[in-house]
Design a protein around this motif. Structure first.
Motif, short mmCIF file in Angstrom:
data_model
loop_
_atom_site.label_atom_id
_atom_site.label_comp_id
_atom_site.label_asym_id
_atom_site.label_seq_id
_atom_site.Cartn_x
_atom_site.Cartn_y
_atom_site.Cartn_z
N ARG A 20 0.84 -1.21 0.00
CA ARG A 20 0.00 0.00 0.00
C ARG A 20 0.87 1.25 0.00
O ARG A 20 0.60 2.20 -0.72
CB ARG A 20 -0.90 0.04 1.23
N ALA A 21 1.90 1.25 0.84
CA ALA A 21 2.81 2.40 0.93
C ALA A 21 3.53 2.61 -0.40
O ALA A 21 3.72 3.75 -0.84
CB ALA A 21 3.80 2.21 2.06
N ARG A 22 3.94 1.53 -1.04
CA ARG A 22 4.62 1.63 -2.33
C ARG A 22 3.68 2.18 -3.41
O ARG A 22 4.11 2.93 -4.28
CB ARG A 22 5.19 0.28 -2.75
N ILE A 23 2.42 1.80 -3.35
CA ILE A 23 1.44 2.34 -4.29
C ILE A 23 1.26 3.83 -4.02
O ILE A 23 1.27 4.65 -4.93
CB ILE A 23 0.11 1.57 -4.20
N ALA A 24 1.11 4.19 -2.74
CA ALA A 24 0.89 5.59 -2.37
C ALA A 24 2.07 6.48 -2.73
O ALA A 24 1.88 7.63 -3.14
CB ALA A 24 0.60 5.69 -0.87
N TYR A 28 4.84 1.92 -7.23
CA TYR A 28 3.98 1.19 -8.16
C TYR A 28 2.86 2.15 -8.56
O TYR A 28 1.83 2.22 -7.92
CB TYR A 28 3.38 -0.06 -7.51
N PRO A 29 3.05 2.92 -9.63
CA PRO A 29 2.01 3.87 -10.05
C PRO A 29 0.82 3.15 -10.68
O PRO A 29 0.92 1.99 -11.09
CB PRO A 29 2.73 4.75 -11.07
N PRO A 30 -0.34 3.84 -10.78
CA PRO A 30 -1.50 3.24 -11.42
C PRO A 30 -1.14 2.69 -12.81
O PRO A 30 -0.44 3.33 -13.58
CB PRO A 30 -2.49 4.40 -11.51
N GLY A 31 -1.61 1.48 -13.08
CA GLY A 31 -1.35 0.82 -14.35
C GLY A 31 -0.13 -0.07 -14.33
O GLY A 31 0.05 -0.90 -15.22
N SER A 32 0.73 0.06 -13.33
CA SER A 32 1.94 -0.77 -13.27
C SER A 32 1.65 -2.10 -12.60
O SER A 32 0.69 -2.25 -11.85
CB SER A 32 3.05 -0.04 -12.53
N ARG A 33 2.51 -3.07 -12.88
CA ARG A 33 2.37 -4.39 -12.27
C ARG A 33 2.90 -4.37 -10.85
O ARG A 33 3.90 -3.72 -10.56
CB ARG A 33 3.15 -5.43 -13.05
N VAL A 34 2.23 -5.10 -9.99
CA VAL A 34 2.76 -5.32 -8.65
C VAL A 34 3.47 -6.67 -8.67
O VAL A 34 3.25 -7.48 -9.57
CB VAL A 34 1.65 -5.28 -7.57
N GLY A 76 -5.59 2.00 -8.37
CA GLY A 76 -5.83 3.26 -7.69
C GLY A 76 -4.87 3.48 -6.54
O GLY A 76 -3.97 2.68 -6.31
N LEU A 77 -5.08 4.57 -5.83
CA LEU A 77 -4.26 4.93 -4.69
C LEU A 77 -5.03 4.69 -3.41
O LEU A 77 -6.24 4.82 -3.39
CB LEU A 77 -3.83 6.40 -4.79
N PRO A 78 -4.32 4.36 -2.32
CA PRO A 78 -5.01 4.19 -1.05
C PRO A 78 -5.71 5.50 -0.66
O PRO A 78 -5.16 6.58 -0.80
CB PRO A 78 -3.89 3.87 -0.05
N SER A 79 -6.95 5.38 -0.19
CA SER A 79 -7.72 6.58 0.17
C SER A 79 -7.38 7.08 1.56
O SER A 79 -7.53 8.24 1.86
CB SER A 79 -9.22 6.28 0.08
N ARG A 80 -6.90 6.19 2.40
CA ARG A 80 -6.53 6.59 3.75
C ARG A 80 -5.41 5.70 4.24
O ARG A 80 -5.29 4.55 3.80
CB ARG A 80 -7.73 6.50 4.68
N PRO A 81 -4.61 6.18 5.17
CA PRO A 81 -3.55 5.34 5.71
C PRO A 81 -4.13 4.13 6.42
O PRO A 81 -5.19 4.23 7.05
CB PRO A 81 -2.83 6.25 6.71
N SER A 82 -3.47 3.00 6.28
CA SER A 82 -3.92 1.79 6.94
C SER A 82 -3.26 1.67 8.31
O SER A 82 -2.09 2.02 8.46
CB SER A 82 -3.55 0.59 6.07
#
Length: 84
Positions: A20-24, A28-34, A76-82
Motif C-alpha cells: 500500500r505504501a509503495r502504491i501511495a 507502483y504507479p496506477p497501471g503498473s504491475r505489482v 488506484g491509490l489508497p484513500s486513507r492510511p492503513s
C-alpha cells in the motif's frame, strides 16, 4: 535477502501495508504491475499462500486488479492510511 517482518503480527497484513505504501508513494504507479506471488515469496520470505492472501486483500480494497495469466496491476491509490 528478504525483508524482516514482525513475528507477532500477521505477515500478510505487514506485506499488504508495505505494498500500500509503495502504491501511495508512486513506486507502483496506477497501471503498473505489482510483484507476483513468486516475487513476494522471495522478497519477504513468506509462503505462497501468504502472498496470495496479501494480493487478495489489495484486490478487495480496490487497489489492484488481477488478469489471469498476466499478473496484478495497480488500479488506484489508497484513500486513507492503513493501521497495519
Amino acid at each position: 535477502m528478504s525483508i524482516e517482518l514482525d513475528e507477532t503480527r500477521p505477515k500478510w497484513r505487514q506485506v499488504a501495508s508495505i505494498l500500500r505504501a509503495r502504491i501511495a508513494d508512486g513506486t507502483y504507479p496506477p497501471g503498473s504491475r505489482v510483484p507476483s506471488v513468486v516475487a513476494l515469496t522471495g522478497e519477504f520470505g513468506i509462503a505462497a499462500v501468504t502472498a496470495q492472501k496479501t494480493l487478495k486483500a489489495l484486490r478487495e480494497e480496490g487497489l489492484i486488479r488481477t488478469e489471469t495469466g498476466m499478473g496484478s496491476y495497480v488500479t488506484g491509490l489508497p484513500s486513507r492510511p492503513s493501521p497495519d
